[in-house]
Design a protein around this motif. Structure first.
Motif, PDB file in Angstrom:
ATOM      1  N   LEU A  65       0.727 -36.893  -6.134  1.00 16.64           N
ATOM      2  CA  LEU A  65       0.457 -37.501  -7.439  1.00 16.64           C
ATOM      3  C   LEU A  65       0.299 -36.490  -8.574  1.00 16.64           C
ATOM      4  CD1 LEU A  65      -1.824 -40.676  -7.054  1.00 16.64           C
ATOM      5  CD2 LEU A  65       0.529 -40.523  -7.842  1.00 16.64           C
ATOM      6  N   PRO A  66      -0.412 -35.361  -8.381  1.00 20.91           N
ATOM      7  CA  PRO A  66      -0.480 -34.381  -9.481  1.00 20.91           C
ATOM      8  C   PRO A  66       0.899 -33.910  -9.945  1.00 20.91           C
ATOM      9  CG  PRO A  66      -2.160 -33.884  -7.851  1.00 20.91           C
ATOM     10  CD  PRO A  66      -1.303 -34.973  -7.265  1.00 20.91           C
ATOM     11  N   VAL A  67       1.824 -33.718  -8.991  1.00 20.39           N
ATOM     12  CA  VAL A  67       3.188 -33.306  -9.355  1.00 20.39           C
ATOM     13  C   VAL A  67       3.879 -34.411 -10.151  1.00 20.39           C
ATOM     14  CG1 VAL A  67       5.478 -32.761  -8.447  1.00 20.39           C
ATOM     15  CG2 VAL A  67       3.470 -31.688  -7.456  1.00 20.39           C
ATOM     16  N   LEU A  68       3.795 -35.653  -9.661  1.00 22.79           N
ATOM     17  CA  LEU A  68       4.470 -36.778 -10.312  1.00 22.79           C
ATOM     18  C   LEU A  68       3.923 -37.031 -11.709  1.00 22.79           C
ATOM     19  CD1 LEU A  68       4.664 -39.208  -7.249  1.00 22.79           C
ATOM     20  CD2 LEU A  68       6.572 -38.014  -8.335  1.00 22.79           C
ATOM     21  N   ILE A  69       2.598 -36.954 -11.866  1.00 21.25           N
ATOM     22  CA  ILE A  69       1.971 -37.204 -13.164  1.00 21.25           C
ATOM     23  C   ILE A  69       2.306 -36.086 -14.148  1.00 21.25           C
ATOM     24  CG2 ILE A  69      -0.237 -37.429 -14.380  1.00 21.25           C
ATOM     25  CD1 ILE A  69       0.454 -39.891 -12.778  1.00 21.25           C
ATOM     26  N   PHE A  70       2.201 -34.830 -13.713  1.00 16.07           N
ATOM     27  CA  PHE A  70       2.486 -33.698 -14.595  1.00 16.07           C
ATOM     28  C   PHE A  70       3.952 -33.728 -15.033  1.00 16.07           C
ATOM     29  CE2 PHE A  70       3.403 -29.435 -15.980  1.00 16.07           C
ATOM     30  CZ  PHE A  70       2.222 -28.992 -16.562  1.00 16.07           C
ATOM     31  N   GLU A  71       4.847 -33.973 -14.090  1.00 13.77           N
ATOM     32  CA  GLU A  71       6.281 -33.991 -14.417  1.00 13.77           C
ATOM     33  C   GLU A  71       6.605 -35.106 -15.410  1.00 13.77           C
ATOM     34  OE1 GLU A  71      10.355 -35.134 -14.429  1.00 13.77           O
ATOM     35  OE2 GLU A  71       8.860 -36.351 -13.368  1.00 13.77           O
ATOM     36  N   ALA A  72       6.015 -36.285 -15.200  1.00 11.27           N
ATOM     37  CA  ALA A  72       6.283 -37.405 -16.103  1.00 11.27           C
ATOM     38  C   ALA A  72       5.762 -37.125 -17.506  1.00 11.27           C
ATOM     39  CB  ALA A  72       5.641 -38.679 -15.549  1.00 11.27           C
ATOM     40  N   ALA A  73       4.548 -36.549 -17.597  1.00 13.48           N
ATOM     41  CA  ALA A  73       3.962 -36.247 -18.908  1.00 13.48           C
ATOM     42  C   ALA A  73       4.727 -35.133 -19.607  1.00 13.48           C
ATOM     43  CB  ALA A  73       2.488 -35.846 -18.738  1.00 13.48           C
ATOM     44  N   PHE A  74       5.134 -34.125 -18.851  1.00 12.84           N
ATOM     45  CA  PHE A  74       5.839 -32.978 -19.436  1.00 12.84           C
ATOM     46  C   PHE A  74       7.229 -33.384 -19.936  1.00 12.84           C
ATOM     47  CE2 PHE A  74       8.145 -28.897 -19.281  1.00 12.84           C
ATOM     48  CZ  PHE A  74       7.269 -28.115 -20.026  1.00 12.84           C
ATOM     49  N   ALA A  75       7.850 -34.364 -19.265  1.00 13.04           N
ATOM     50  CA  ALA A  75       9.216 -34.761 -19.612  1.00 13.04           C
ATOM     51  C   ALA A  75       9.273 -35.764 -20.761  1.00 13.04           C
ATOM     52  CB  ALA A  75       9.909 -35.350 -18.390  1.00 13.04           C
ATOM     53  N   LEU A  76       8.127 -36.387 -21.098  1.00 12.19           N
ATOM     54  CA  LEU A  76       8.139 -37.410 -22.147  1.00 12.19           C
ATOM     55  C   LEU A  76       8.488 -36.834 -23.512  1.00 12.19           C
ATOM     56  CD1 LEU A  76       5.110 -39.818 -21.582  1.00 12.19           C
ATOM     57  CD2 LEU A  76       7.515 -40.412 -21.668  1.00 12.19           C
ATOM     58  N   ASN A  77       9.205 -37.605 -24.290  1.00 10.05           N
ATOM     59  CA  ASN A  77       9.499 -37.251 -25.671  1.00 10.05           C
ATOM     60  C   ASN A  77       8.221 -37.419 -26.491  1.00 10.05           C
ATOM     61  OD1 ASN A  77      10.248 -37.442 -28.479  1.00 10.05           O
ATOM     62  ND2 ASN A  77      12.354 -37.817 -27.848  1.00 10.05           N
ATOM     63  N   SER A  78       7.591 -36.301 -26.861  1.00 12.41           N
ATOM     64  CA  SER A  78       6.277 -36.345 -27.507  1.00 12.41           C
ATOM     65  C   SER A  78       6.294 -37.095 -28.834  1.00 12.41           C
ATOM     66  CB  SER A  78       5.743 -34.924 -27.722  1.00 12.41           C
ATOM     67  OG  SER A  78       5.637 -34.251 -26.492  1.00 12.41           O
ATOM     68  N   LYS A  79       7.335 -36.885 -29.629  1.00 15.19           N
ATOM     69  CA  LYS A  79       7.408 -37.542 -30.945  1.00 15.19           C
ATOM     70  C   LYS A  79       7.477 -39.050 -30.796  1.00 15.19           C
ATOM     71  CE  LYS A  79       9.545 -33.704 -33.477  1.00 15.19           C
ATOM     72  NZ  LYS A  79      10.734 -33.244 -34.245  1.00 15.19           N
ATOM     73  N   LEU A  80       8.328 -39.522 -29.896  1.00 19.00           N
ATOM     74  CA  LEU A  80       8.435 -40.962 -29.677  1.00 19.00           C
ATOM     75  C   LEU A  80       7.180 -41.519 -29.023  1.00 19.00           C
ATOM     76  CD1 LEU A  80      12.138 -41.538 -28.509  1.00 19.00           C
ATOM     77  CD2 LEU A  80      11.055 -42.293 -30.632  1.00 19.00           C
ATOM     78  N   LEU A  81       6.544 -40.717 -28.156  1.00 17.98           N
ATOM     79  CA  LEU A  81       5.308 -41.168 -27.510  1.00 17.98           C
ATOM     80  C   LEU A  81       4.227 -41.428 -28.550  1.00 17.98           C
ATOM     81  CD1 LEU A  81       3.558 -41.722 -25.004  1.00 17.98           C
ATOM     82  CD2 LEU A  81       3.021 -39.277 -24.961  1.00 17.98           C
TER      83      LEU A  81
END
Length: 399
Positions: A65-81
């Motif tokens: 889960l730490p890998v999945l959560i970190f990867e998902a957060a890191f890959a998100l488009n911050s401006k659109l988020l």
């Protein structure tokens, strides 16, 4: 044993990649099916894989889960988020609560027996309200769906998973008699665990961003730092501060990416590709292991409860999504394309977090088997039915 099981799971992942070229079903569903057939094979030939619900739960929560959560957060488009943050937060908080309550009421009156009290229905509601878009997001990207739709689905899932885990722990402590069913104390506990996780994650994300400003920002260095950030933040949040490790990891990734964006400019693509690969490998383990621990008894004995949960979850999802969209449009003035809510509803798959939570249920709860069966049943339903038909819905809506 660990090496052989790891090789076996990776071999299944390779075989699924080959099959995916000839069979047009989601890769994650292929992994579950192959994992299930692998379990039948090992049982038939008396092979002990060493996979148990208890060690699977530890592997899920502390390694994958730490890998999945970190990867998902890191890959998100911050401006659109940040643009859609009101809608994402509303869905992950108010939407999650609405979904939990609707499912709980539906199941409680549907099952209607003394061995399944309302607290059990609430536990079930929260575990099957956590969404996991990994199968759908890949399809949306392949179909070249708009980035804002991807961010809405991924962003909600990211925050939704965090709030679901915190709410689950509170309801579970009440079910075990470790705390009183008091609304005020529950709100205080939730605030402490959730916002404490935000603080811990933000601090460590900012410290890591300061660190990369004084060292050589090569891709290997960034991989080591971000891996340590993901696991270190999770461990410290959970074991030292007793706050949500998942929330902490999520905010560590978001703040690190924002604070160190200048230093990451030259290595961002390489770092993103490596984390995407780590997330892909983690998902192989999640869904193959799910196939290994699923048993047919769950579906023959609990089929009615599973069907009720599927119907209740769909109704709850419709109410939660449209309430969120309406509320944000009225209060914040944030409009959303009218074609998006149906995709957000049907694309609300269940996956890693639901699996981890049902496997963490203590067996002293008399209804643990019912909840676990419902959890596995709804994960498989969303993978088999919803994941395979979402592309058709996207094309039908002409998105």
């Amino acid at each position: 044993m660990i090496v052989s099981i790891t090789l076996l799971i990776l071999a299944v992942g390779v075989f699924a990649i080959i099959l995916a070229r000839f069979i047009r079903i989601p890769y994650t569903l292929l992994l579950v099916v192959l994992g299930f057939f692998l379990s039948l094979f090992t049982v038939a030939f008396g092979i002990d894989t060493g996979v148990r619900a208890s060690n699977f739960q530890d592997l899920m929560l502390f390694i994958l889960l730490p890998v999945l959560i970190f990867e998902a957060a890191f890959a998100l488009n911050s401006k659109l988020l940040f643009k859609y943050l009101p809608n994402v937060l509303t869905l992950a908080t108010l939407g999650l609560i609405i979904s939990t309550l609707v499912i709980a009421v539906f199941l409680y009156f549907g099952i209607a027996h003394s061995g399944f009290p309302f607290i059990a229905a609430l536990l079930t509601g929260v575990v099957i309200s956590a969404t996991d878009p990994v199968a759908v997001v890949g399809q949306l990207k392949a179909l070249k769906a708009p980035d804002d739709l991807n961010v809405l689905i991924e962003g909600e899932s990211l925050f939704n998973d965090a709030t679901a885990i915190v709410l689950f722990s509170i309801i579970l402590s009440i079910a075990l008699g470790q705390s009183e069913p008091d609304l005020t104390s529950a709100i205080i506990t939730f605030s402490k665990v959730f916002f404490g996780g935000i603080i811990v994650g933000s601090v460590f994300g900012y410290i890591a961003a300061l660190l990369v400003k004084i060292i050589d920002t090569s891709v290997p260095h960034m991989v080591v730092i971000t891996l340590f950030l993901a696991y270190g933040t999770f461990y410290i949040a959970e074991h030292l501060f007793h706050v949500s490790g998942i929330v902490a990891v999520m905010f560590a990734a978001l703040l690190f990416k924002k604070s160190a964006q200048d230093q990451l400019k030259d290595v961002h693509t390489g770092l993103h590709n490596i984390w995407e690969s780590l997330g892909f490998i983690a998902n192989i383990f999640v869904f193959v292991l799910l196939g290994l621990v699923v048993s047919l008894n769950m579906f023959t004995q609990m089929w009615l409860a599973i069907i009720l949960a599927i119907v209740g979850a769909f109704i709850a999802r419709v109410i939660a999504v449209y309430c969120s969209v309406w509320l944000n449009q009225v209060i914040v003035g944030q409009p959303i394309n009218r074609k998006y809510p149906p995709i957000m509803i049907w694309g609300g798959l269940r996956g890693a977090v639901t699996i981890a939570l049902v496997l963490s249920l203590p067996t002293e709860l008399p209804y643990w088997w019912t909840i676990q069966s419902i959890g596995f049943g709804i994960v498989l339903f969303t993978l088999i039915v919803q994941a395979t038909t979402t592309p058709l819905l996207v094309k039908k809506l002409n998105i």
